[in-house]
Design a protein around this motif. Structure first.
Motif, short mmCIF file in Angstrom:
data_model
loop_
_atom_site.label_atom_id
_atom_site.label_comp_id
_atom_site.label_asym_id
_atom_site.label_seq_id
_atom_site.Cartn_x
_atom_site.Cartn_y
_atom_site.Cartn_z
N ASP A 7 13.54 0.68 -1.62
CA ASP A 7 13.24 -0.39 -2.81
C ASP A 7 13.15 -1.09 -1.36
O ASP A 7 13.25 -2.67 -2.11
N SER A 8 12.96 -1.05 -0.42
CA SER A 8 12.44 -1.73 0.04
C SER A 8 10.85 -2.65 0.48
O SER A 8 10.33 -1.26 -0.52
N HIS A 9 10.74 -3.13 0.82
CA HIS A 9 9.52 -4.28 0.16
C HIS A 9 8.51 -3.09 0.36
O HIS A 9 7.11 -2.82 -0.15
N PHE A 10 8.42 -1.94 2.02
CA PHE A 10 7.72 -0.97 2.25
C PHE A 10 7.47 0.55 1.35
O PHE A 10 6.26 0.10 0.66
N GLY A 11 8.02 0.49 1.03
CA GLY A 11 8.62 1.29 0.44
C GLY A 11 7.91 1.17 -0.61
O GLY A 11 7.50 1.72 -1.61
N ARG A 12 8.09 0.19 -1.72
CA ARG A 12 7.41 -0.40 -2.73
C ARG A 12 5.85 -0.52 -3.39
O ARG A 12 5.31 -0.32 -3.87
N LYS A 13 5.89 -0.51 -1.64
CA LYS A 13 4.34 -1.32 -1.24
C LYS A 13 2.98 -0.16 -1.46
O LYS A 13 2.50 -0.07 -1.87
N ILE A 14 3.88 1.30 -0.99
CA ILE A 14 2.62 2.91 -1.09
C ILE A 14 2.21 3.16 -2.32
O ILE A 14 3.00 2.85 -4.07
N LYS A 15 1.36 3.64 -2.19
CA LYS A 15 0.46 3.34 -3.17
C LYS A 15 0.44 4.48 -4.34
O LYS A 15 1.46 5.93 -3.38
N LEU A 16 -0.08 4.77 -5.33
CA LEU A 16 0.96 5.55 -6.02
C LEU A 16 0.13 7.33 -5.66
O LEU A 16 1.23 8.04 -5.40
N GLU A 17 -0.76 7.14 -5.61
CA GLU A 17 -1.98 8.32 -4.75
C GLU A 17 -0.46 8.78 -3.40
O GLU A 17 -1.37 10.15 -3.14
N ASN A 18 -0.71 7.99 -2.77
CA ASN A 18 0.47 8.25 -1.02
C ASN A 18 1.87 8.46 -1.26
O ASN A 18 2.22 9.57 -0.04
N LEU A 19 2.48 8.83 -2.54
CA LEU A 19 3.82 8.29 -2.59
C LEU A 19 4.42 9.94 -2.35
O LEU A 19 4.07 10.93 -3.38
#
Ligand code: NCD
Length: 498
Positions: free
Chosen positions: A464-476
Motif C-alpha cells: 500500500d505504499s506509493h511505490f508499491g501501488r505504482k508498479i505496472k501490472l505486467e511487472n507486479l
C-alpha cells in the motif's frame, strides 16, 4: 441461441436472459416430462458424486433418462482411482473421453472448475465443497418464479448456516442479479463469508449493512443477534433493481458504527436515547430460505454441539408472525432440526416442490448444454449486471490460496495446478482465488523490472505504499510474506514498512 458445449461451474456462467429462457424450457419439460425421450438419445451423462446426495444425483439421473439419454456413475471416491492418488485432472480427461457431459459433486472447492478445464466436454457443478451449487439455485429461482412470477423486488431472508452452505452462496449472487433485497439471519458464527460479501460489493454493487438487533423482533427470533441487510448500493442499472423498500426493525447501538457501515438513504432512523428505529415500509418477508447446519464441514463434535444450541429454527409458531403471512418457506433439503415437520402441510412450505422441480429444471439444462434444444433470448435480457474482467496474477512467487479446502492446495493437485488469482483491487491489494473465490490481502510487492543491471535495486515494498501501488501490472510480483520476498533474494526498500 445455442448453449451447446457450455459448462455450468458457477451461477455466473449463465446470464439472466439465459436463466429465464431455461425456465421457459423447464415449463415445457414439467408439462410433458414423458414426451421428451427423443431429445438426448444416444448421449451419455457421467454422474460423479463424491459426497452424499439424494435429490441432486437422482434428479439429474432421472432428467437424463427422461430425455432418452443414458447414465454412467461413480458415487464413492474409494471405488475410483482418486483413492490411489490419481489427480482430478486425469480423471476428468478420462471420463471426458467416455461421456458427453459430466455432472460432478466433490468436497474440494474449485473441483468442478478443474474438471471443466480438463474434460473437453460440458461440465455441471453439482456442489464443490462450501463454494457453489448453481443447479440448486436454478431450482430455487424456478420455484420462486412459479409462485411469484418475478424475483425483482422480493425480500428474501437467508437463514441458518450461511458460512458453509454452498446453495446460499450461488443463490445470493443470482438474487442480487435479479434485484432482490436480501436479509441474512445466520446461526451464531455462521455468517456469510467475507469473500462472498466482497464479491457482492465489487461485482453487484450491493452494500451490506450490519445491525445489532434488540427489542420485540429479537424476542420473536426474527433477528436474534445479527441481521445483515443488503441493498443495492448504486442503482447503476436501475431496471435491474427494485425500489428500495423500507423495513422496520428496532435496533439499539451507536449511530457512528452504523454510519460507518454505510447506512444510506434506504434506511431512516429516529434517534432517541441511543435506541433508534429503522423503518422499512414493507416489513413482510417474501421468502424464507432455510439451511441446515452443515455439520460435515466442521472440525469437532464439540463445535457442532455448541452451534446447534443457538441455531435458528423455523416452525409453525415463528410463522404466525405477521411478517411471514405470505412467506414462501424454502429449503434445499436435507433438513435436520432447523425446520419443523409441523410446517410441512402449511401452504407456504415449498421445499418438496423445490426438490420435484429439480427434474424439469435439470432436463432443460441438460438438453441445452447437449445442444438438443436452443432458446431465444430477448436482447435486453442477454446480459446481467456486469462481468468484470479482472487482471489475472499467475506468477510463481510463493503465494497460495488461504482456503485449505481449495483444490489448489491439495496434495494430488499441486503437481499441476498453479495458484491463480484475479486482482480485484490494488488499494488495498486484494487477490481472489480463481478456483474457490477466497480473497487475500498480501502486504508486500516488488517489480520484475528491478534489475536494470543493478542488484541493489532488487527491493520489495509495502503493497500500500506509493511505490508499491505504482508498479505496472505486467511487472507486479506479489509476496505472501516478507520472508518469502527475502527467500527470493529481495531486500526491503524504504517503502517496506515493518
Ligand atoms: C444441499 C447440498 O448438498 O449442498 N442439498 C442439495 O443439493 N439439495 C444442501 C445441504 O446439503 O444442506
Amino acid at each position: 441461441m445455442s448453449l451447446a458445449n457450455r459448462s455450468l461451474v458457477t451461477i455466473d456462467d449463465l446470464s439472466n436472459g439465459e436463466i429465464e429462457a431455461l425456465f421457459s424450457l423447464a415449463d415445457e419439460m414439467a408439462d410433458s416430462p414423458t414426451k421428451q425421450g427423443g431429445l438426448c438419445q444416444g448421449k451419455i451423462m457421467a454422474s460423479l458424486f463424491f459426497e452424499p446426495s439424494t435429490r441432486t444425483r437422482l434428479s439429474f439421473e432421472t432428467a437424463m433418462l427422461r430425455l432418452g439419454g443414458r447414465v454412467i456413475s461413480a458415487v464413492d471416491i474409494g471405488a475410483t482411482s482418486l483413492a490411489k492418488g490419481e489427480s482430478i485432472a486425469d480423471m476428468a480427461k478420462v471420463v471426458g473421453s467416455y461421456a458427453d457431459i459430466i455432472v460432478i459433486r466433490h468436497p474440494w472447492e474449485g473441483a468442478a472448475r478443474v474438471v471443466d478445464d480438463y474434460a473437453g466436454i460440458p461440465v455441471i457443478n453439482a456442489g464443490d465443497g462450501s463454494h457453489e451449487h448453481p443447479t440448486q439455485t436454478l431450482c430455487d429461482l424456478y420455484t420462486i418464479r412459479r409462485k411469484r412470477e418475478t424475483i425483482r423486488g422480493l425480500r428474501i431472508a437467508l437463514w441458518g448456516d450461511l458460512k458453509h452452505g454452498r446453495t446460499v452462496h450461488s443463490l445470493i449472487y443470482a438474487l442480487a442479479r435479479f434485484g432482490a433485497t436480501i436479509l441474512f439471519n445466520a446461526g451464531p458464527g455462521l455468517g456469510m463469508p467475507e469473500h462472498v460479501l466482497g464479491k457482492l460489493t465489487t461485482e453487484y454493487d450491493y452494500k451490506s449493512i450490519k445491525v445489532k438487533t434488540l427489542g420485540e423482533e429479537a424476542k420473536r427470533g426474527l433477528f436474534p443477534l445479527d441481521a445483515m441487510y443488503v441493498t443495492p448500493d448504486r442503482p447503476h442499472q436501475p431496471a435491474m433493481f427494485p425500489d428500495i423498500p423500507e423495513i422496520s426493525i428496532r435496533i439499539k447501538g451507536d449511530i457512528e458504527t452504523l454510519q460507518k457501515h454505510g447506512i444510506n438513504a434506504s434506511l431512516h432512523y429516529n434517534i432517541s436515547e441511543n435506541d433508534f428505529q429503522i423503518k422499512l415500509k414493507r416489513s413482510e418477508i417474501d421468502t424464507l430460505y432455510v439451511m441446515r447446519l452443515q455439520k460435515e464441514r466442521h472440525a469437532s463434535t464439540e463445535e457442532i454441539q455448541g452451534l446447534k444450541r443457538n441455531y435458528p429454527v423455523v416452525d409453525k409458531k415463528l410463522l404466525k408472525g405477521k411478517e411471514f403471512k405470505k412467506t414462501l418457506v424454502m429449503h434445499p433439503l436435507p433438513r435436520v432440526d432447523e425446520l419443523a415437520h409441523d410446517v410441512d402441510d402449511d401452504p407456504r412450505s415449498m421445499y418438496f416442490k423445490q426438490a420435484a422441480y429439480g427434474v424439469p429444471v435439470r432436463m432443460a439444462l441438460l438438453a441445452l448444454l447437449l445442444g438438443a434444444k436452443e432458446v431465444t433470448i430477448p436482447e435486453e435480457q442477454a446480459s446481467f449486471v456486469r462481468k468484470i474482467d479482472y487482471p489475472v496474477y499467475k506468477r510463481d512467487s510463493g503465494i497460495k490460496c488461504p482456503n485449505i479446502k481449495c483444490i489448489s492446495n491439495q496434495e494430488t493437485e499441486v503437481r499441476y495446478i498453479k495458484p491463480e488469482f484475479k486482482i480485484v483491487s490494488r488499494e488495498p491489494l486484494t487477490l481472489r482465488c480463481v478456483y474457490c473465490d477466497h480473497e487475500l490481502h498480501p502486504q508486500y510487492v516488488a517489480s520484475s523490472d528491478w534489475h536494470e543491471g543493478k542488484l541493489e535495486n532488487k527491493k520489495y515494498h509495502s503493497a500500500d505504499s506509493h511505490f508499491g501501488r505504482k508498479i505496472k501490472l505486467e511487472n507486479l510480483i506479489i509476496f505472501a510474506s516478507e520472508n518469502e520476498a527475502q527467500a527470493q533474494q529481495f531486500k526491503p526498500s524504504s517503502y517496506a514498512r515493518q
